[in-house]
Design a protein around this motif. Structure first.
Motif, PDB file in Angstrom:
ATOM      1  N   PRO A 172      38.559  32.504  38.616  1.00 29.62           N
ATOM      2  CA  PRO A 172      38.428  32.561  40.080  1.00 29.62           C
ATOM      3  C   PRO A 172      39.756  32.498  40.835  1.00 29.62           C
ATOM      4  N   ASP A 173      40.831  32.079  40.164  1.00 26.54           N
ATOM      5  CA  ASP A 173      42.135  32.031  40.829  1.00 26.54           C
ATOM      6  C   ASP A 173      42.818  33.397  40.877  1.00 26.54           C
ATOM      7  N   LEU A 174      42.336  34.359  40.080  1.00 25.55           N
ATOM      8  CA  LEU A 174      42.922  35.696  40.151  1.00 25.55           C
ATOM      9  C   LEU A 174      42.439  36.385  41.416  1.00 25.55           C
ATOM     10  N   ARG A 175      43.333  37.135  42.019  1.00 20.67           N
ATOM     11  CA  ARG A 175      43.054  37.785  43.303  1.00 20.67           C
ATOM     12  C   ARG A 175      42.803  39.275  43.109  1.00 20.67           C
ATOM     13  N   PRO A 176      41.696  39.784  43.670  1.00 23.99           N
ATOM     14  CA  PRO A 176      41.400  41.211  43.533  1.00 23.99           C
ATOM     15  C   PRO A 176      42.288  42.064  44.431  1.00 23.99           C
ATOM     16  N   LYS A 177      42.567  43.264  43.954  1.00 23.75           N
ATOM     17  CA  LYS A 177      43.331  44.255  44.722  1.00 23.75           C
ATOM     18  C   LYS A 177      43.173  45.595  44.034  1.00 23.75           C
ATOM     19  N   THR A 178      43.777  46.616  44.571  1.00 29.47           N
ATOM     20  CA  THR A 178      43.869  47.875  43.838  1.00 29.47           C
ATOM     21  C   THR A 178      45.301  48.042  43.370  1.00 29.47           C
ATOM     22  N   TRP A 179      45.424  48.771  42.290  1.00 28.20           N
ATOM     23  CA  TRP A 179      46.725  49.040  41.676  1.00 28.20           C
ATOM     24  C   TRP A 179      46.666  50.480  41.209  1.00 28.20           C
ATOM     25  N   TYR A 180      47.457  51.339  41.805  1.00 26.04           N
ATOM     26  CA  TYR A 180      47.372  52.779  41.580  1.00 26.04           C
ATOM     27  C   TYR A 180      45.966  53.286  41.882  1.00 26.04           C
ATOM     28  N   GLY A 181      45.332  52.667  42.883  1.00 23.24           N
ATOM     29  CA  GLY A 181      44.010  53.082  43.328  1.00 23.24           C
ATOM     30  C   GLY A 181      42.871  52.590  42.463  1.00 23.24           C
ATOM     31  N   GLN A 182      43.156  51.756  41.489  1.00 20.23           N
ATOM     32  CA  GLN A 182      42.148  51.250  40.559  1.00 20.23           C
ATOM     33  C   GLN A 182      42.046  49.728  40.667  1.00 20.23           C
ATOM     34  N   PRO A 183      40.914  49.145  40.242  1.00 20.23           N
ATOM     35  CA  PRO A 183      40.746  47.690  40.343  1.00 20.23           C
ATOM     36  C   PRO A 183      41.769  46.929  39.496  1.00 20.23           C
ATOM     37  N   ALA A 184      42.261  45.842  40.079  1.00 17.83           N
ATOM     38  CA  ALA A 184      43.195  44.963  39.373  1.00 17.83           C
ATOM     39  C   ALA A 184      43.043  43.559  39.938  1.00 17.83           C
ATOM     40  N   TRP A 185      43.510  42.594  39.174  1.00 18.89           N
ATOM     41  CA  TRP A 185      43.434  41.197  39.592  1.00 18.89           C
ATOM     42  C   TRP A 185      44.788  40.573  39.301  1.00 18.89           C
ATOM     43  N   THR A 186      45.319  39.841  40.276  1.00 20.83           N
ATOM     44  CA  THR A 186      46.676  39.310  40.187  1.00 20.83           C
ATOM     45  C   THR A 186      46.685  37.786  40.162  1.00 20.83           C
ATOM     46  N   ASN A 187      47.807  37.247  39.717  1.00 20.67           N
ATOM     47  CA  ASN A 187      47.999  35.802  39.768  1.00 20.67           C
ATOM     48  C   ASN A 187      48.516  35.407  41.155  1.00 20.67           C
ATOM     49  N   ALA A 188      48.804  34.137  41.334  1.00 20.60           N
ATOM     50  CA  ALA A 188      49.262  33.636  42.636  1.00 20.60           C
ATOM     51  C   ALA A 188      50.584  34.272  43.066  1.00 20.60           C
ATOM     52  N   ASP A 189      51.374  34.739  42.113  1.00 20.65           N
ATOM     53  CA  ASP A 189      52.650  35.385  42.425  1.00 20.65           C
ATOM     54  C   ASP A 189      52.491  36.857  42.781  1.00 20.65           C
ATOM     55  N   GLY A 190      51.251  37.353  42.736  1.00 14.70           N
ATOM     56  CA  GLY A 190      50.993  38.749  43.061  1.00 14.70           C
ATOM     57  C   GLY A 190      51.209  39.699  41.900  1.00 14.70           C
TER      58      GLY A 190
END
Length: 145
Positions: free
Chosen positions: A67-85
């Motif tokens: 749950p601490d990973l943050r959703p976003k897109t990366w090259y237009g595809q789903p990705a999840w990042t850590n607190a540092d992005g």
């Protein structure tokens, strides 16, 4: 993927780079977490049905297991990042790049190090069964640290 006449980037690769540039501009502009989640959900919704179902399950697994990973897109595809992005986990739809399988991958920020060699991506060729979902859950837990 159609290459251009000079042997350079394909149309799909150029489009992905443009998507990444737009993502970077949005991040620099202070894009909010809710907007990043919305982008991720839109990218999943745009996938062909069979790939969308897999991406939805992966999104649910990541959300539950890390749950601490943050959703976003990366090259237009789903990705999840850590607190540092930094991207920890990503999903690439086969349709996006014209490949025969979807890819679940883990970037350098993941905590999957094991000995001198370990896998960083996995091909997904069909619907996820219970065993595959548990394997993904375990990988995500480890990757998130």
């Amino acid at each position: 993927m159609t290459k251009n006449g000079s042997g350079g980037f394909s149309d799909v690769e150029r489009a992905a780079m443009k998507e990444r540039a737009a993502e970077l501009r949005a991040e620099k502009g202070g894009k909010k977490a809710a907007a990043a989640l919305d982008d991720l959900l839109k990218s999943i919704a745009a996938m062909p049905d069979d790939q969308r179902v897999v991406a939805e399950r992966i999104h649910l697994i990541v959300t539950e297991e890390a749950p601490d990973l943050r959703p976003k897109t990366w090259y237009g595809q789903p990705a999840w990042t850590n607190a540092d992005g930094k991207v920890v986990v990503f999903f690439h739809s086969a349709a996006k790049y014209g490949t025969r399988y979807n890819t679940l991958g883990f970037e350098e920020a993941s905590h999957l190090d094991q000995g001198v060699m370990w896998p960083t991506s996995f091909a997904i060729t069909g619907p996820l069964d219970a065993a595959a979902e548990e394997q993904i859950a375990e990988l995500v837990r480890r990757a998130a640290g």
